[in-house]
Design a protein around this motif. Sequence first.
Motif, PDB file in Angstrom:
ATOM      1  N   CYS A 195     -13.461 -25.007 -19.920  1.00 55.72           N
ATOM      2  CA  CYS A 195     -14.627 -24.756 -19.074  1.00 55.72           C
ATOM      3  C   CYS A 195     -14.778 -23.249 -18.941  1.00 55.72           C
ATOM      4  O   CYS A 195     -13.953 -22.485 -19.449  1.00 55.72           O
ATOM      5  CB  CYS A 195     -14.469 -25.411 -17.701  1.00 55.72           C
ATOM      6  SG  CYS A 195     -12.970 -24.916 -16.816  1.00 55.72           S
TER       7      CYS A 195
ATOM      8  N   LEU B 185     -14.932 -21.660 -13.307  1.00 55.11           N
ATOM      9  CA  LEU B 185     -14.538 -23.031 -12.991  1.00 55.11           C
ATOM     10  C   LEU B 185     -13.053 -23.245 -13.262  1.00 55.11           C
ATOM     11  O   LEU B 185     -12.372 -23.972 -12.524  1.00 55.11           O
ATOM     12  CB  LEU B 185     -15.389 -24.018 -13.792  1.00 55.11           C
ATOM     13  CG  LEU B 185     -15.219 -25.507 -13.447  1.00 55.11           C
ATOM     14  CD1 LEU B 185     -15.492 -25.759 -11.969  1.00 55.11           C
ATOM     15  CD2 LEU B 185     -16.142 -26.354 -14.315  1.00 55.11           C
TER      16      LEU B 185
ATOM     17  N   TYR C 219     -11.295 -21.934 -10.269  1.00 56.29           N
ATOM     18  CA  TYR C 219     -11.422 -22.844  -9.134  1.00 56.29           C
ATOM     19  C   TYR C 219     -10.578 -24.102  -9.307  1.00 56.29           C
ATOM     20  O   TYR C 219     -10.100 -24.683  -8.324  1.00 56.29           O
ATOM     21  CB  TYR C 219     -12.882 -23.230  -8.916  1.00 56.29           C
ATOM     22  CG  TYR C 219     -13.727 -22.152  -8.289  1.00 56.29           C
ATOM     23  CD1 TYR C 219     -13.226 -21.343  -7.272  1.00 56.29           C
ATOM     24  CD2 TYR C 219     -15.039 -21.939  -8.701  1.00 56.29           C
ATOM     25  CE1 TYR C 219     -13.993 -20.349  -6.695  1.00 56.29           C
ATOM     26  CE2 TYR C 219     -15.821 -20.949  -8.122  1.00 56.29           C
ATOM     27  CZ  TYR C 219     -15.295 -20.163  -7.122  1.00 56.29           C
ATOM     28  OH  TYR C 219     -16.061 -19.182  -6.541  1.00 56.29           O
ATOM     29  N   SER C 220     -10.413 -24.544 -10.560  1.00 57.66           N
ATOM     30  CA  SER C 220      -9.617 -25.753 -10.787  1.00 57.66           C
ATOM     31  C   SER C 220      -8.151 -25.533 -10.422  1.00 57.66           C
ATOM     32  O   SER C 220      -7.426 -26.497 -10.132  1.00 57.66           O
ATOM     33  CB  SER C 220      -9.738 -26.199 -12.251  1.00 57.66           C
ATOM     34  OG  SER C 220      -9.092 -25.277 -13.115  1.00 57.66           O
TER      35      SER C 220
ATOM     36  N   THR D  35     -26.384 -26.380  -7.903  1.00 61.99           N
ATOM     37  CA  THR D  35     -25.383 -26.271  -8.968  1.00 61.99           C
ATOM     38  C   THR D  35     -25.918 -26.870 -10.258  1.00 61.99           C
ATOM     39  O   THR D  35     -26.401 -28.007 -10.267  1.00 61.99           O
ATOM     40  CB  THR D  35     -24.083 -27.001  -8.572  1.00 61.99           C
ATOM     41  OG1 THR D  35     -23.502 -26.366  -7.435  1.00 61.99           O
ATOM     42  CG2 THR D  35     -23.076 -26.974  -9.727  1.00 61.99           C
TER      43      THR D  35
ATOM     44  N   LEU E 132     -24.659 -28.161 -13.778  1.00 61.17           N
ATOM     45  CA  LEU E 132     -23.466 -28.597 -14.489  1.00 61.17           C
ATOM     46  C   LEU E 132     -23.804 -28.727 -15.969  1.00 61.17           C
ATOM     47  O   LEU E 132     -24.689 -29.503 -16.334  1.00 61.17           O
ATOM     48  CB  LEU E 132     -22.991 -29.946 -13.936  1.00 61.17           C
ATOM     49  CG  LEU E 132     -22.683 -29.952 -12.434  1.00 61.17           C
ATOM     50  CD1 LEU E 132     -22.576 -31.379 -11.917  1.00 61.17           C
ATOM     51  CD2 LEU E 132     -21.399 -29.180 -12.155  1.00 61.17           C
TER      52      LEU E 132
ATOM     53  N   CYS F 184     -16.670 -31.707 -12.698  1.00 66.36           N
ATOM     54  CA  CYS F 184     -17.901 -31.766 -11.901  1.00 66.36           C
ATOM     55  C   CYS F 184     -17.566 -31.815 -10.411  1.00 66.36           C
ATOM     56  O   CYS F 184     -18.216 -31.154  -9.589  1.00 66.36           O
ATOM     57  CB  CYS F 184     -18.730 -32.983 -12.291  1.00 66.36           C
ATOM     58  SG  CYS F 184     -19.549 -32.850 -13.893  1.00 66.36           S
TER      59      CYS F 184
ATOM     60  N   ALA G  12     -16.550 -28.382  -9.299  1.00 68.79           N
ATOM     61  CA  ALA G  12     -17.731 -27.517  -9.184  1.00 68.79           C
ATOM     62  C   ALA G  12     -18.497 -27.804  -7.903  1.00 68.79           C
ATOM     63  O   ALA G  12     -18.968 -26.877  -7.216  1.00 68.79           O
ATOM     64  CB  ALA G  12     -18.636 -27.710 -10.397  1.00 68.79           C
TER      65      ALA G  12
ATOM     66  N   ASN H 107     -16.690 -26.395  -4.852  1.00 67.80           N
ATOM     67  CA  ASN H 107     -16.722 -24.930  -4.768  1.00 67.80           C
ATOM     68  C   ASN H 107     -18.135 -24.353  -4.816  1.00 67.80           C
ATOM     69  O   ASN H 107     -18.308 -23.137  -4.856  1.00 67.80           O
ATOM     70  CB  ASN H 107     -15.867 -24.340  -5.887  1.00 67.80           C
ATOM     71  CG  ASN H 107     -14.389 -24.571  -5.660  1.00 67.80           C
ATOM     72  OD1 ASN H 107     -13.747 -23.826  -4.930  1.00 67.80           O
ATOM     73  ND2 ASN H 107     -13.847 -25.623  -6.263  1.00 67.80           N
TER      74      ASN H 107
ATOM     75  N   THR I  25     -20.422 -24.002  -7.080  1.00 67.21           N
ATOM     76  CA  THR I  25     -20.723 -23.057  -8.153  1.00 67.21           C
ATOM     77  C   THR I  25     -22.220 -23.066  -8.455  1.00 67.21           C
ATOM     78  O   THR I  25     -22.907 -24.063  -8.224  1.00 67.21           O
ATOM     79  CB  THR I  25     -19.955 -23.416  -9.438  1.00 67.21           C
ATOM     80  OG1 THR I  25     -20.370 -24.709  -9.890  1.00 67.21           O
ATOM     81  CG2 THR I  25     -18.457 -23.419  -9.193  1.00 67.21           C
TER      82      THR I  25
ATOM     83  N   SER J 156     -21.888 -24.192 -14.100  1.00 69.74           N
ATOM     84  CA  SER J 156     -20.558 -24.438 -14.653  1.00 69.74           C
ATOM     85  C   SER J 156     -20.675 -25.026 -16.048  1.00 69.74           C
ATOM     86  O   SER J 156     -21.376 -26.020 -16.264  1.00 69.74           O
ATOM     87  CB  SER J 156     -19.776 -25.399 -13.745  1.00 69.74           C
ATOM     88  OG  SER J 156     -19.496 -24.800 -12.501  1.00 69.74           O
TER      89      SER J 156
END
Length: 332
Positions: free
Chosen positions: A27, A31, A34-35, A227, A229, A271, A274, A277, A279, A282
């Motif tokens: 990704c 992202l 964040y993961s 967001t 995706l 997803c 995302a 957070n 985003t 992403s």
Amino acid sequence: MFFLELIGASVVTYSLFYLISLCIVDCDLELAFYSKFGRSPRKLKGKVVFITGASSGIGEHTARALAKRGVKLVLTARRKHELERVKQDCIGLSKGQLNDNDILVIPCDITNLSVHKQIFERTIQHFGTLDILVNNAGRSQRALFEYIDIGVDKQMFDLNVFAVVNLSRLAVNYFNEKGSGHVAVVSSLAGVFGVPYSATYTASKHAIQGYFGSLQTEKVGTNIHVTLLCPGPVYTNFLQESFTEKDGEKYGIPAKSTDRRMTAERCGELCAIALANKTQESWMGLFPMMPFAYAAVYFPIISRIALKTLGPKKLFKFRDSKEITLEEVDIV
């Protein structure tokens, strides 16, 4: 001189680190961060999330990823029996966090714009609120540009664009009154750069990027988040159900388990991360999708040179894990 050399060395080191990272992760780097270190989807526990196209693929697995964290769900798609299956799976995955009343199933054809207000109001009536709308329903395409019937363009925009925009406007108006909310749309890496043999699909996703990029700008400084995706190839039935150039025809060639595609489970998990957070955009995809996407957006000259070298058929192989044949897409 030493200072300039230090700056140069730092730039080279950073660039190498960035390039190597893109070859490892599945990704974009935001992202990916964040993961590992961002807000967990567990922070969404108790929230109400509305997912379209939830009977299979990315929609189903996003629902599953959220259900594990105790997120209440509204699941819509055309196939009621598949929605009920997903609902029961989600209740089981929640391990007691959700019960039958925490997941609302609403079978519908999302292209029927006249039912949008009804299903939206039913959601509010059932849960008393809505926190996140995830627009996932859509179809892809395999076809050659010059042979596409205009009816296919219209059908794809009805599903991939106009249904999404109409439902999102209902949500945004509701979120304006509520004072907060989150709209997410499953776009595609095809919305980030042009991909071959999918002109209508690519155009529909570029339209999504335009619509919701504009909405993001309008909502800067508010408590309404947007967001986008953008997955690359994912192992679902998406390929088999794709439009071709002919009205009413399906591509009909399923993805193979040996294809280099991200699993729907992993995509659903990303997803969910995302969403947790908030985003703005992403990207998701196995190598070489991330380096190619970054090159296409940030280094267009290099991208054009690479594309001329590889050719569109090679890019198609990156996407579908095989060489294109005219017979398969019926474009002769």
